[in-house]
Design an enzyme around this catalytic site. Structure first.
Site, PDB file in Angstrom:
ATOM      1  N   ASP A 206       0.774  -1.293  -0.113  1.00 19.39           N
ATOM      2  CA  ASP A 206       0.155  -0.086  -0.256  1.00 19.39           C
ATOM      3  C   ASP A 206       0.878   1.255   0.017  1.00 19.39           C
ATOM      4  O   ASP A 206       2.137   1.168   0.046  1.00 19.39           O
ATOM      5  CB  ASP A 206      -0.806  -0.038   1.231  1.00 19.39           C
ATOM      6  CG  ASP A 206      -2.192   0.642   0.909  1.00 19.39           C
ATOM      7  OD1 ASP A 206      -2.336   1.752   0.056  1.00 19.39           O
ATOM      8  OD2 ASP A 206      -3.490   0.169   1.151  1.00 19.39           O
ATOM      9  N   GLY A 232       4.667   1.416  -1.627  1.00 18.48           N
ATOM     10  CA  GLY A 232       4.657   1.436  -3.252  1.00 18.48           C
ATOM     11  C   GLY A 232       3.495   2.081  -3.852  1.00 18.48           C
ATOM     12  O   GLY A 232       2.334   2.730  -3.010  1.00 18.48           O
ATOM     13  N   HIS A 252     -13.462   0.093  -7.253  1.00 22.24           N
ATOM     14  CA  HIS A 252     -14.615   1.114  -7.290  1.00 22.24           C
ATOM     15  C   HIS A 252     -14.276   2.240  -6.885  1.00 22.24           C
ATOM     16  O   HIS A 252     -14.834   3.338  -6.979  1.00 22.24           O
ATOM     17  CB  HIS A 252     -15.636   0.496  -6.165  1.00 22.24           C
ATOM     18  CG  HIS A 252     -15.516   0.632  -4.713  1.00 22.24           C
ATOM     19  ND1 HIS A 252     -16.416   0.664  -3.872  1.00 22.24           N
ATOM     20  CD2 HIS A 252     -14.414   0.870  -4.127  1.00 22.24           C
ATOM     21  CE1 HIS A 252     -16.034   0.764  -2.614  1.00 22.24           C
ATOM     22  NE2 HIS A 252     -14.741   0.838  -2.817  1.00 22.24           N
TER      23      HIS A 252
END
Length: 343
Positions: A206, A232, A252
């Site tokens: 993350d 990252g 989403h």
């Protein structure tokens, strides 16, 4: 007779419209009861009167009693001023001190998403997020600049995921060697998977500030020997070498072009035998309910380019990134697990 039925129909329709238009009453009542500590103070004693709670929260007794009467109608508390108020099962979910608390879910909706919805006309006129209009920044850059809100947001995302336990029943992780959770937040889903599957090793991937926050969470404190936490940018690349890749409620958040980039980067990191496991709501899959359609609007308001998609749209996105849909499984709260294989 026809006149009577017509009058009754109009009466019911009018009442329904009032209920719809006053939904914001409920949002703010529950948010304020949580934010002022009223829920936790009731939980501490088991039952409390409005007078007692007013003293402890420095609020006006009459005003607080009105709030408690309303919360009782909403099934958040039960009781009255004579016997005192206790928490219902709904109210219990708002406590700070329980494992599956939804307190942060309520906080982010009441403090940030609520005013963003007030700028809905901006989103409808421009197609851009109402959140940026209100807060001067898109959501994810805003969270990076506001660490406390970022923590609340990540905890809220976990609070809205009681279906994580079902992911492992819908997909067999037991034979995986290395699981890569792309944009996995604080690692709640990965923690659930590793807890019930002792064999695999894992990577939590993350943004740097999210990986830093995850150090205090079970994925780091209980699975440090099995899970590498890697910072990252998934628009640039994702860690290679996994045989299962997770994307839980990520697609989403973005428009089609951004989704294609994320999916393409996942495909480039995967071997032909690896699998991609996606968790999302799918439009049109659950007739008679509005969660997916509601979140479709919420993605517009909060993220602008984000959206919920139907099955055909997900198949198209995956096909363009080099995947085929292998299976789709229903999960609670109208979510679905999509298993995709490299073409």
């Amino acid at each position: 007779m026809e006149h009577s039925e017509s009058f009754e129909d109009r009466h019911l329709a009018g009442r329904r419209l009032i209920e719809l238009m006053t939904g914001f009453w409920k949002t703010q009542a529950i948010y304020i009861a949580t934010e002022l500590g009223i829920i936790d103070k009731i939980a501490a004693t088991g039952r409390a009167t409005g007078g007692e709670l007013a003293l402890e929260t420095a609020t006006d007794p009459d005003a607080l009693n009105r709030l408690l009467l309303f919360l009782a109608r909403l099934d958040v508390v039960v009781g009255d001023e004579q016997e005192g108020y206790a928490l219902t099962p709904v109210g219990e979910l708002l406590r700070t001190d329980i494992r599956d608390s939804m307190r942060d879910h309520v906080r982010i909706y009441g403090s940030h998403f609520y005013p963003a919805w007030g700028a809905l006309p901006h989103a409808l006129r421009t197609g851009r997020s109402a959140f940026s209009q209100v807060f001067g920044s898109e959501l994810f850059p805003y969270l990076q600049q506001h660490p406390e809100t970022s923590l609340t947001y990540e905890r809220a995302m976990v609070a809205g995921t009681p279906f994580f336990a079902e992911v492992g029943r819908a997909f067999d992780f037991s034979t995986a060697r290395r699981i890569v959770d792309v944009a996995g937040g604080h690692g709640a889903l990965l923690h659930e998977v590793l807890t019930h599957n002792p064999g695999p090793r894992a990577v939590l991937f993350d943004a740097p500030h999210v990986i830093e926050e995850s150090a205090a969470h079970p994925i780091a404190t209980r699975h440090a020997d099995r899970c590498e936490r890697v910072p990252g940018n998934f628009f640039e690349a994702v860690p290679r070498g996994g045989d299962v890749y997770l994307l839980s409620r990520i697609l989403h958040c973005f428009d089609d072009e951004a989704c294609r980039q994320i999916l393409t980067n996942c495909r480039q990191a995967m071997s032909p035998d690896a699998r991609l496991v996606i968790v999302e709501r799918i439009l049109g899959k659950d007739a008679g309910s509005s969660l997916a359609e509601g979140y479709n609007m919420h993605m517009l308001v909060v993220l602008g380019g984000g959206r919920e998609r139907d099955e055909t749209q997900y198949r198209t996105l995956l096909d363009k990134a080099g995947f085929r849909v292998a299976d789709i499984h229903p999960l609670p709260l109208e979510t679905h697990l999509i298993v995709a294989a490299p073409q």
